[in-house]
Every structure is written in structure tokens, then in C-alpha cells.
Design an enzyme around this catalytic site. Structure first.
Site, PDB file in Angstrom:
ATOM      1  N   SER A 138     -32.451  28.558 -18.587  1.00 60.32           N
ATOM      2  CA  SER A 138     -32.519  29.213 -17.584  1.00 60.32           C
ATOM      3  C   SER A 138     -31.086  28.358 -16.988  1.00 60.32           C
ATOM      4  O   SER A 138     -31.218  27.586 -16.766  1.00 60.32           O
ATOM      5  CB  SER A 138     -33.220  29.383 -16.390  1.00 60.32           C
ATOM      6  OG  SER A 138     -32.759  29.708 -15.032  1.00 60.32           O
ATOM      7  N   LYS A 164     -30.797  33.138 -19.774  1.00 56.69           N
ATOM      8  CA  LYS A 164     -31.485  33.198 -18.804  1.00 56.69           C
ATOM      9  C   LYS A 164     -29.778  33.213 -17.940  1.00 56.69           C
ATOM     10  O   LYS A 164     -29.827  32.066 -17.387  1.00 56.69           O
ATOM     11  CB  LYS A 164     -32.633  33.011 -17.740  1.00 56.69           C
ATOM     12  CG  LYS A 164     -32.693  33.876 -16.581  1.00 56.69           C
ATOM     13  CD  LYS A 164     -34.196  33.327 -16.616  1.00 56.69           C
ATOM     14  CE  LYS A 164     -34.465  32.521 -15.470  1.00 56.69           C
ATOM     15  NZ  LYS A 164     -36.446  32.436 -15.273  1.00 56.69           N
ATOM     16  N   LYS A 166     -29.418  32.857 -13.484  1.00 53.33           N
ATOM     17  CA  LYS A 166     -29.415  33.067 -12.097  1.00 53.33           C
ATOM     18  C   LYS A 166     -28.797  34.375 -11.337  1.00 53.33           C
ATOM     19  O   LYS A 166     -27.648  33.468 -11.746  1.00 53.33           O
ATOM     20  CB  LYS A 166     -29.562  32.187 -11.519  1.00 53.33           C
ATOM     21  CG  LYS A 166     -30.915  30.250 -12.036  1.00 53.33           C
ATOM     22  CD  LYS A 166     -32.215  31.630 -11.259  1.00 53.33           C
ATOM     23  CE  LYS A 166     -32.915  30.782 -11.899  1.00 53.33           C
ATOM     24  NZ  LYS A 166     -34.828  31.235 -11.995  1.00 53.33           N
ATOM     25  N   ASP A 191     -32.544  36.704 -13.533  1.00 51.28           N
ATOM     26  CA  ASP A 191     -33.526  36.612 -12.110  1.00 51.28           C
ATOM     27  C   ASP A 191     -32.529  36.019 -11.421  1.00 51.28           C
ATOM     28  O   ASP A 191     -31.472  35.525 -10.929  1.00 51.28           O
ATOM     29  CB  ASP A 191     -33.786  35.207 -12.736  1.00 51.28           C
ATOM     30  CG  ASP A 191     -35.139  34.727 -12.274  1.00 51.28           C
ATOM     31  OD1 ASP A 191     -35.502  35.449 -11.459  1.00 51.28           O
ATOM     32  OD2 ASP A 191     -35.703  33.817 -12.383  1.00 51.28           O
ATOM     33  N   GLU A 216     -35.527  39.871 -13.523  1.00 49.95           N
ATOM     34  CA  GLU A 216     -36.212  39.045 -13.414  1.00 49.95           C
ATOM     35  C   GLU A 216     -36.141  39.427 -12.091  1.00 49.95           C
ATOM     36  O   GLU A 216     -35.569  39.248 -11.558  1.00 49.95           O
ATOM     37  CB  GLU A 216     -36.350  38.144 -13.907  1.00 49.95           C
ATOM     38  CG  GLU A 216     -37.358  36.998 -13.307  1.00 49.95           C
ATOM     39  CD  GLU A 216     -37.818  36.106 -14.395  1.00 49.95           C
ATOM     40  OE1 GLU A 216     -36.724  35.311 -15.078  1.00 49.95           O
ATOM     41  OE2 GLU A 216     -38.120  34.943 -14.235  1.00 49.95           O
ATOM     42  N   ASP A 241     -41.671  38.109 -11.850  1.00 47.91           N
ATOM     43  CA  ASP A 241     -42.167  36.318 -11.580  1.00 47.91           C
ATOM     44  C   ASP A 241     -43.030  36.709 -11.101  1.00 47.91           C
ATOM     45  O   ASP A 241     -44.679  36.813 -10.523  1.00 47.91           O
ATOM     46  CB  ASP A 241     -40.696  35.871 -12.658  1.00 47.91           C
ATOM     47  CG  ASP A 241     -41.346  34.315 -12.045  1.00 47.91           C
ATOM     48  OD1 ASP A 241     -42.002  33.618 -11.614  1.00 47.91           O
ATOM     49  OD2 ASP A 241     -40.310  33.778 -12.574  1.00 47.91           O
ATOM     50  N   LYS A 265     -46.056  31.600 -15.825  1.00 57.73           N
ATOM     51  CA  LYS A 265     -46.240  30.499 -15.178  1.00 57.73           C
ATOM     52  C   LYS A 265     -47.879  30.335 -15.202  1.00 57.73           C
ATOM     53  O   LYS A 265     -48.555  30.334 -14.436  1.00 57.73           O
ATOM     54  CB  LYS A 265     -45.846  30.312 -14.098  1.00 57.73           C
ATOM     55  CG  LYS A 265     -44.069  30.271 -14.042  1.00 57.73           C
ATOM     56  CD  LYS A 265     -42.650  30.075 -13.315  1.00 57.73           C
ATOM     57  CE  LYS A 265     -41.310  30.580 -13.311  1.00 57.73           C
ATOM     58  NZ  LYS A 265     -40.420  30.546 -12.140  1.00 57.73           N
ATOM     59  N   GLY A 293     -40.820  28.687 -16.600  1.00 62.81           N
ATOM     60  CA  GLY A 293     -40.679  27.245 -16.081  1.00 62.81           C
ATOM     61  C   GLY A 293     -39.959  27.007 -14.942  1.00 62.81           C
ATOM     62  O   GLY A 293     -39.896  27.522 -14.176  1.00 62.81           O
TER      63      GLY A 293
HETATM   64  O1  OSB Z   1     -37.968  32.068 -11.190  1.00 58.97           O
HETATM   65  O2  OSB Z   1     -37.952  30.888 -12.991  1.00 58.97           O
HETATM   66  C1  OSB Z   1     -37.854  30.890 -11.729  1.00 58.97           C
HETATM   67  C2  OSB Z   1     -36.713  27.082 -11.822  1.00 58.97           C
HETATM   68  C3  OSB Z   1     -36.679  27.048 -10.199  1.00 58.97           C
HETATM   69  C4  OSB Z   1     -37.873  27.867  -9.916  1.00 58.97           C
HETATM   70  C5  OSB Z   1     -37.835  29.404 -10.196  1.00 58.97           C
HETATM   71  C6  OSB Z   1     -37.303  29.642 -11.615  1.00 58.97           C
HETATM   72  C7  OSB Z   1     -36.515  28.663 -12.214  1.00 58.97           C
HETATM   73  C8  OSB Z   1     -35.888  28.515 -13.636  1.00 58.97           C
HETATM   74  C9  OSB Z   1     -36.054  27.505 -14.301  1.00 58.97           C
HETATM   75  O3  OSB Z   1     -35.466  29.554 -14.066  1.00 58.97           O
HETATM   76  C10 OSB Z   1     -36.728  27.818 -15.271  1.00 58.97           C
HETATM   77  C11 OSB Z   1     -37.053  26.461 -16.083  1.00 58.97           C
HETATM   78  O4  OSB Z   1     -35.546  25.653 -16.470  1.00 58.97           O
HETATM   79  O5  OSB Z   1     -38.106  25.293 -15.655  1.00 58.97           O
HETATM   80 MG    MG Z   2     -37.933  33.428 -12.523  1.00 58.61          MG
END
Ligand code: OSB
Ligand code: MG
Length: 371
Positions: A138, A164, A166, A191, A216, A241, A265, A293
């Protein structure tokens, strides 16, 4: 045989991320969290990790609400009840509404303890069969498209199986179009962390031209109704999510058509027992899963690896290797993702030793609760 819990040890740690991680709602520089340790009367130890952030900008929980829930409600409930199996923990916590990340932080330690008592890996204790898992990465919002393209190139060179990205309003369609042009074949998803509303339908429909694996959580963190309206007018699969806190949420989202994929999660759904129930429902209904994560340190990462060994986790998740986040992780060995694959440990429980020296270096305080 009942697990005779003798003590819970809670440590508060603070670790600096190697690089800040930017999302649509804020930027993470440090991770502050708890390592929970369950100790039974025979001297076995099990470990869990809390995932709530210091600020409740992902969902409503924070590190401090976690501490409050654990100390004032959850530990007392565990004192009053008997745990025969880790599945009992969530049932014992039932009188307390939500606060899933707090519940999962304790439940995870009991699962690890249980697996070690049974001389099973945590993966085996959950019913997982894989000895390797495929993983993705991510990537946070970057300051320029060039920087993003470079980060993607490096991630692909490390072998991650899917990328992924953001996104947020102002850093979305144009960026993704450029990324897709440069990486025409790469499995890519986006995401949004609930940065859009139904007023953005026309804008979001442009995603359909980009051959994304999924988008996402485009809409509100607590929504499943508007997501169904959006999914009805988009080809790109929606993955939920933030909106998913239980099997019931998954069932409702599936029945409404709010998504085609689920990000599980462990903390968000209240622990491994609920994650497993969600897994079983999704397996029955053919809904693809992947493990999300929360920028975990080693213990939480090990739990994510164990969960991902269940068969319906068919898509690479966000469980990258330790070195993607930390100069030094708190487990030995660190989690290694080589060519986008993590080998599942064959050691009992979470399968990693705690690195006591690293733990001590990051620990701010320790509290012990006798049971
Ligand atoms: O939306 O999945 C998410 C990190 C912090 C808060 C929300 C998210 C995330 C990530 C990173 O996408 C996931 C990771 O690498 O642990
Ligand atoms: Mg997410």
C-alpha cells in the site's frame, strides 16, 4: 481444557515509521500501540498487538480508548469468566458494544497462547493450510506523480504482487491514468479512505477506464447503502474496508450489493474469531477476501500472516515485509516478503520470537493485571 489466565501484561510502544505514510485523512509518522501478553498458570505466553491509531481518523477508536476499554471493562470481564477456547473471548466481551480494536488486542494474545499450548502454528489453529502467502504493498499519497511512479517501480522490483495507491480528491483520476499508462499490465487498485460522496459519481466513473482491480472504500466510513448505489453504476469492483465491523456487516453489504470484495482487518472486526466467521461466509458466497493492514509492528503482522493462510484470502493483501515500515522490528526474525511472498513460520503460535532488546527500546510503560 480451560485456559487458566494468570496475568495480562500491557506494554505501550512508540515506533517511528521509516517514511511518513499519507492518506486522504492524514499523515502517519509514528505508530503508537500496545503489545498485549497473556500468561497462563503453566507459564505459557501469548502475544497480541493493538491497531487503533492515536487519532480516531480511520474509524472511531483511538489508542487511548483502547487502553480505557481494556483496563476498565475487558480485563474485568475476563476475570469473571472462563476461557475454554479463544472463540469464547469475543462472546465474553459481548456486553461491551463495538470497541473492536480493544477487544482484538486481548483476543489475539489468547489465540497465540492457545496455539502454543496446543503446539500448533497460529495458522493451523485457525484452520489455515497455505505455507506461503502472496502479498502486495500500500503506497501513500506522494508529493508528485514522478515520485509516485518511482515508488511503484521500486515496489515492483521488490516483487510485490499488487500495488495499492492511496487517492484523494485532487490526487486521483489523472494520477491513476498516468500510472496505468506507465504500468499497463500491473495489478493496481486504489484506496480512497472514504474521501468521496455520491455527488462525485461522474468523477468516480472515470475509474472504469483504468482496469483497476478494485476501488477501496470510496464513500463514508460508516456507509453500506450509498456504496450499493455507486456499485450499481460502476464496473470497477468496490471493496469495503472501514464499513465492515462484523459478519453481519458483510452479510448486509453482500445482500445490498454494496461491494464485490472485502478487506478484513482483524482489529476492525473484533478479533480472529470474527475474522474467521467472515472468511467462512465469504467462502460460501464466493466473495474474494484480502487482509488489510494498520501499519503493524511484528506481532500484528504475524497475526495477519496467519489469517491470510485461510483459503478464501485469494487476493494479495497489504502485509508487506517489516523493512518496508521499520528500521528495526520487534520480532525475530523480521517478516521478509521476498518476491511478494511471505513464508509462513512453522514455529508454534505467531511463529516469531519477541526481540526483547528492541521491545525495551520502544517501550514507554508496562502495566500488569493479575487475573
Ligand atoms: O485504509 O488500509 C487502509 C494505513 C493506515 C490506515 C488505513 C489504511 C492503511 C493502509 C496501509 O492502507 C496498510 C499497511 O501497509 O499496513
Ligand atoms: Mg483501506
Amino acid at each position: 481444557m480451560a485456559i487458566r489466565l494468570k496475568q495480562f501484561k500491557i506494554r505501550k510502544l512508540k515506533m517511528r515509521l521509516k517514511t511518513p505514510f499519507m492518506t486522504s485523512f492524514g499523515t502517519f509518522r509514528d505508530k503508537e500501540f500496545l503489545i498485549t501478553e497473556a500468561i497462563d498458570s503453566e507459564g505459557n505466553h501469548g502475544y497480541g498487538e493493538s491497531v487503533a491509531f492515536t487519532i480516531p481518523w480511520y474509524t472511531e477508536e483511538s489508542l487511548h480508548t483502547t487502553i480505557h476499554m481494556i483496563e476498565d471493562f475487558l480485563i474485568p470481564l475476563l476475570r469473571e469468566n472462563t476461557v475454554e477456547h479463544p472463540d469464547d473471548v469475543l462472546k465474553i466481551f459481548q456486553p461491551i458494544k463495538r470497541n473492536n480494536m480493544a477487544k482484538a488486542a486481548l483476543e489475539g494474545a489468547v489465540w497465540d497462547l492457545y496455539a502454543k499450548r496446543e503446539n500448533l502454528t497460529l495458522a493451523e489453529a485457525l484452520g489455515g493450510k497455505k505455507n506461503q502467502i502472496d502479498v502486495g504493498i500500500s503506497i501513500g499519497i506522494q508529493s508528485s506523480i514522478d515520485e509516485l511512479l518511482e515508488t511503484i517501480k521500486n515496489s515492483l522490483a521488490s516483487g510485490y504482487k499488487r500495488i495499492k495507491l492511496k487517492i484523494k480528491p485532487g490526487f486521483d483520476i489523472d494520477v491513476l491514468r498516468e500510472v496505468r499508462r506507465r504500468f499497463p499490465e500491473t495489478p493496481i487498485m486504489a484506496d480512497a479512505n472514504s474521501a468521496y460522496t455520491l455527488n462525485n459519481i461522474k468523477h468516480l466513473q472515470h475509474l472504469d477506464d483504468l482496469n483497476l482491480m478494485m476501488i477501496e472504500q470510496p464513500l463514508a466510513h460508516d456507509d453500506i447503502v450509498d456504496h450499493a448505489k455507486l456499485q450499481a453504476v460502476m464496473n470497477t469492483p468496490i471493496c469495503l474496508d472501514e464499513s465492515i465491523h462484523s459478519l453481519d456487516d458483510v452479510r448486509k453489504a453482500h445482500e445490498l450489493g454494496s461491494c464485490k470484495v472485502i478487506n478484513v482487518k482483524i482489529g476492525r472486526v473484533g478479533g480472529l474469531s470474527e475474522a474467521k466467521r467472515i472468511h467462512d461466509y465469504c467462502q460460501e458466497h464466493g466473495i474474494p477476501l484480502w487482509c488489510g493492514g494498520m501499519l503493524e509492528a511484528g506481532v500484528g503482522r504475524a497475526h495477519n500472516i496467519a489469517l491470510t493462510t485461510l483459503p478464501q484470502f485469494t487476493l494479495p493483501g497489504d502485509t508487506s515485509g517489516s523493512s518496508r515500515y521499520w528500521e528495526k522490528d520487534i520480532i525475530k526474525p523480521e517478516v521478509i516478503a521476498a518476491n511478494g511472498v511471505i513464508d509462513v513460520s512453522e514455529q508454534p503460535g505467531i511463529g516469531y520470537e519477541l526481540d526483547e532488546e528492541a521491545m525495551d527500546a520502544f517501550t514507554e510503560w508496562i502495566k500488569v493485571y493479575s487475573m
